[in-house]
Scaffold this motif. Structure first.
Motif, PDB file in Angstrom:
ATOM      1  N   ARG A  12       0.907  -1.108   0.015  1.00 43.52           N
ATOM      2  CA  ARG A  12       0.053  -0.030  -0.040  1.00 43.52           C
ATOM      3  C   ARG A  12       0.895   1.429  -0.156  1.00 43.52           C
ATOM      4  NH1 ARG A  12      -2.472  -3.062   4.121  1.00 43.52           N
ATOM      5  NH2 ARG A  12      -4.188  -4.161   3.412  1.00 43.52           N
ATOM      6  N   PHE A  13       0.569   2.186  -0.745  1.00 45.05           N
ATOM      7  CA  PHE A  13       1.012   3.611  -0.666  1.00 45.05           C
ATOM      8  C   PHE A  13      -0.007   4.495  -0.260  1.00 45.05           C
ATOM      9  CE2 PHE A  13       3.712   1.654  -4.133  1.00 45.05           C
ATOM     10  CZ  PHE A  13       4.970   1.593  -3.669  1.00 45.05           C
ATOM     11  N   GLY A  14      -0.030   4.819   1.184  1.00 44.46           N
ATOM     12  CA  GLY A  14      -1.182   5.609   1.750  1.00 44.46           C
ATOM     13  C   GLY A  14      -2.318   4.530   1.738  1.00 44.46           C
ATOM     14  N   ASN A  15      -3.343   5.194   1.218  1.00 41.81           N
ATOM     15  CA  ASN A  15      -4.857   4.487   0.865  1.00 41.81           C
ATOM     16  C   ASN A  15      -4.811   3.590  -0.179  1.00 41.81           C
ATOM     17  OD1 ASN A  15      -5.686   5.613   3.207  1.00 41.81           O
ATOM     18  ND2 ASN A  15      -6.650   7.299   2.430  1.00 41.81           N
ATOM     19  N   ASN A  16      -3.824   3.670  -1.013  1.00 44.75           N
ATOM     20  CA  ASN A  16      -3.778   2.931  -2.308  1.00 44.75           C
ATOM     21  C   ASN A  16      -3.165   1.627  -2.309  1.00 44.75           C
ATOM     22  OD1 ASN A  16      -4.035   2.841  -4.995  1.00 44.75           O
ATOM     23  ND2 ASN A  16      -2.464   4.350  -5.740  1.00 44.75           N
ATOM     24  N   THR A  17      -3.891   0.518  -2.621  1.00 54.20           N
ATOM     25  CA  THR A  17      -3.561  -0.689  -2.627  1.00 54.20           C
ATOM     26  C   THR A  17      -3.112  -1.024  -3.785  1.00 54.20           C
ATOM     27  OG1 THR A  17      -5.106  -1.095  -0.689  1.00 54.20           O
ATOM     28  CG2 THR A  17      -4.043  -3.197  -1.860  1.00 54.20           C
ATOM     29  N   VAL A  18      -1.848  -1.126  -4.069  1.00 47.82           N
ATOM     30  CA  VAL A  18      -1.274  -1.174  -5.370  1.00 47.82           C
ATOM     31  C   VAL A  18      -0.818  -2.707  -5.573  1.00 47.82           C
ATOM     32  CG1 VAL A  18       0.813  -0.740  -6.808  1.00 47.82           C
ATOM     33  CG2 VAL A  18      -0.259   1.124  -5.154  1.00 47.82           C
ATOM     34  N   LEU A  19      -0.550  -3.492  -4.644  1.00 51.35           N
ATOM     35  CA  LEU A  19      -0.351  -4.956  -4.703  1.00 51.35           C
ATOM     36  C   LEU A  19      -1.782  -5.448  -3.667  1.00 51.35           C
ATOM     37  CD1 LEU A  19       3.526  -5.458  -5.202  1.00 51.35           C
ATOM     38  CD2 LEU A  19       1.986  -5.244  -7.036  1.00 51.35           C
ATOM     39  N   GLY A  36       0.281  -6.064 -18.346  1.00 51.46           N
ATOM     40  CA  GLY A  36      -0.671  -5.252 -17.906  1.00 51.46           C
ATOM     41  C   GLY A  36      -0.805  -3.837 -18.087  1.00 51.46           C
ATOM     42  N   PRO A  37      -2.036  -3.268 -17.969  1.00 53.95           N
ATOM     43  CA  PRO A  37      -2.247  -1.936 -18.467  1.00 53.95           C
ATOM     44  C   PRO A  37      -1.455  -1.036 -17.249  1.00 53.95           C
ATOM     45  CG  PRO A  37      -4.226  -2.743 -17.325  1.00 53.95           C
ATOM     46  CD  PRO A  37      -3.615  -4.023 -17.503  1.00 53.95           C
ATOM     47  N   SER A  38      -1.065   0.008 -17.785  1.00 54.90           N
ATOM     48  CA  SER A  38      -0.295   1.110 -17.293  1.00 54.90           C
ATOM     49  C   SER A  38      -0.924   1.433 -15.838  1.00 54.90           C
ATOM     50  CB  SER A  38      -0.118   2.482 -17.931  1.00 54.90           C
ATOM     51  OG  SER A  38       0.601   3.345 -17.168  1.00 54.90           O
ATOM     52  N   GLY A  39      -0.028   1.268 -14.437  1.00 54.75           N
ATOM     53  CA  GLY A  39      -0.545   1.458 -13.251  1.00 54.75           C
ATOM     54  C   GLY A  39      -1.173   0.357 -12.473  1.00 54.75           C
ATOM     55  N   CYS A  40      -0.885  -1.057 -13.297  1.00 55.87           N
ATOM     56  CA  CYS A  40      -1.697  -1.953 -12.663  1.00 55.87           C
ATOM     57  C   CYS A  40      -0.818  -2.578 -11.568  1.00 55.87           C
ATOM     58  CB  CYS A  40      -1.998  -2.937 -13.381  1.00 55.87           C
ATOM     59  SG  CYS A  40      -0.892  -3.832 -14.256  1.00 55.87           S
ATOM     60  N   GLY A  41       0.448  -1.952 -11.266  1.00 57.62           N
ATOM     61  CA  GLY A  41       1.272  -2.469 -10.332  1.00 57.62           C
ATOM     62  C   GLY A  41       2.679  -3.449 -10.747  1.00 57.62           C
ATOM     63  N   LYS A  42       2.696  -3.565 -12.085  1.00 58.00           N
ATOM     64  CA  LYS A  42       4.112  -4.223 -12.602  1.00 58.00           C
ATOM     65  C   LYS A  42       5.074  -4.024 -11.972  1.00 58.00           C
ATOM     66  CE  LYS A  42       3.242  -3.183 -16.847  1.00 58.00           C
ATOM     67  NZ  LYS A  42       1.840  -2.102 -16.617  1.00 58.00           N
ATOM     68  N   SER A  43       5.525  -2.576 -12.009  1.00 57.47           N
ATOM     69  CA  SER A  43       6.816  -2.202 -11.582  1.00 57.47           C
ATOM     70  C   SER A  43       6.980  -2.353 -10.214  1.00 57.47           C
ATOM     71  CB  SER A  43       7.095  -0.822 -11.884  1.00 57.47           C
ATOM     72  OG  SER A  43       7.156  -0.473 -13.441  1.00 57.47           O
ATOM     73  N   THR A  44       5.944  -1.983  -9.476  1.00 62.69           N
ATOM     74  CA  THR A  44       5.546  -2.375  -7.978  1.00 62.69           C
ATOM     75  C   THR A  44       6.262  -3.656  -7.658  1.00 62.69           C
ATOM     76  OG1 THR A  44       4.256  -0.383  -7.778  1.00 62.69           O
ATOM     77  CG2 THR A  44       4.456  -1.779  -5.951  1.00 62.69           C
ATOM     78  N   LEU A  45       5.518  -4.623  -8.219  1.00 61.46           N
ATOM     79  CA  LEU A  45       5.697  -5.828  -8.033  1.00 61.46           C
ATOM     80  C   LEU A  45       7.420  -6.349  -8.339  1.00 61.46           C
ATOM     81  CD1 LEU A  45       5.232  -8.860  -7.233  1.00 61.46           C
ATOM     82  CD2 LEU A  45       4.037  -9.048  -9.288  1.00 61.46           C
TER      83      LEU A  45
END
Ligand code: ADP
Ligand code: MG
Length: 339
Positions: A12-19, A36-45
């Motif tokens: 999570r980044f703040g309230n945003n659950t990214v994974l 996956g589409p941009s912003g779906c969490g690929k780089s975060t993973l």
């Protein structure tokens, strides 16, 4: 046995659950693509695997070792980014040798290892060049060499081809695949380009909104999408409302059905259609796109717009806008998808 295991990763980044509670396994020497589409969490993973994000929830295991809280440099991971991130004041050789100097290898060992990897990525003759003297493709090969030279346990690549033009992109993607196979490197590759994912991967993890929606071989993902999102992301599936599917094919489902443009045939007089095809249904052409070897027609049928692919065998046979035609559907390929 699995080489990499992720258990219930949540970021999570703040309230945003990214994974969102992600679990998967990767086998040794496997080439996995996060698509996956941009912003779906690929780089975060990917960054979580590299240790560049601190993991609060979940675990990451490599070769039976829990690395969840291990420092990035201890993980034995090589990483390549979209932006080459080279040292501008160092030559090609200097950039590649950097990681080995940190590992305190001797001068002659470094020379040997660097020469080997330069050969591998086809940069011979460029050793003394600086990054600004190289093309984009060459810079990315330096970045790749830098990641490979330390002999990583896992190679992570975050959209490494996105900044390159189409021809170089295709060449480099083949080169990455060849090197990966030759070195038996367990690899996680990120892209938002489905063709790239299809041609490169042993398995694709298709992501949406912080989840892995389907983890399968490219063929399985293309032929048997588990839900509407996968069907619409992979290739050009036509999605048809359940009511129309009932009317045309007598399929009883509450969900939409998916059918690929190449599984719909334009009926030709006198030609026999084998297999399990539908009755003919009348449609009207509303436009077309020329895709080289394929013509993709837009066909209006019962308030629905379908894409229908026809092999472009002859320019004289192009069907014009407004013409009527009969469509036959390959019923083996008409599939209800989870809503
Ligand atoms: P992708 O690589 O699939 O395009 P990312 O993993 O980069 O997506 O980002 C997923 C989401 O996480 C985005 O909404 C992004 O804004 C957010 N995000 C990524 N990194 C951070 C961060 N360090 N701080 C806050 N939000 C972030
Ligand atoms: Mg990204």
């Amino acid at each position: 046995m699995s080489y990499v295991t992720a258990k219930n990763l949540t970021q999570r980044f703040g309230n945003n659950t990214v994974l969102d509670n992600i679990s998967f396994t990767i086998k040794q020497s496997e080439f996995v693509t996060l698509l996956g589409p941009s912003g779906c969490g690929k780089s975060t993973l990917l960054r979580s695997l590299a240790g560049l994000n601190s993991t609060d929830v979940g675990e990451i295991w490599v070769e039976g070792e829990n690395i969840t809280h291990q420092a990035p440099q201890k993980r034995g991971i090589g990483m390549v980014f979209q932006s080459y991130a080279l040292f501008p004041n160092m030559t090609v050789e200097g950039n590649i040798a950097f990681g080995l100097k940190i590992k305190k290898l001797t001068g002659s060992q470094i020379k040997h290892e660097v020469a080997q990897v330069i050969e591998l990525v086809e940069l011979k003759g460029k050793e003394k060049n600086y990054p600004h003297e190289l093309s984009g493709g060459q810079r990315q090969r330096v970045a790749l060499a830098r990641a490979l030279v330390v002999k990583p346990r896992i190679l992570l690549l975050d959209e490494p081809l996105s900044a390159l033009d189409a021809k170089i992109r295709k060449h480099l993607r083949q080169q990455i695949c060849d090197i990966q196979k030759e070195m038996n490197l367990t690899t996680v590759f990120v892209t938002h380009d489905q063709e790239e994912a299809m041609v490169m991967s042993d398995r694709i993890f298709l992501m949406n909104k912080g989840e892995i929606v389907q983890a399968d071989t490219p063929e399985e993902i293309y032929l048997h999408p588990v839900n509407e999102f996968v069907a619409s992301f992979m290739g050009h599936y036509n999605l048809m409302e359940s009511q129309l599917a009932k009317q045309l094919f007598n399929i009883d489902t509450h969900c939409k059905v998916a059918i690929r443009p190449e599984s719909i045939y334009v009926r030709e007089q006198g030609r026999k259609y084998g297999g399990h095809v539908s009755l003919p249904h009348l449609g009207t052409i509303t436009g077309h796109q020329l895709l080289g070897n394929v013509i993709r027609y837009k066909v209006h049928i019962e308030q629905c717009e379908l894409e229908v692919d026809v092999l472009n065998r002859s320019s004289e046979r192009l069907l014009t806008r407004g013409s009527q035609l009969e469509l036959l559907f390959n019923l083996n390929e008409v599939q209800p998808v989870r809503c």
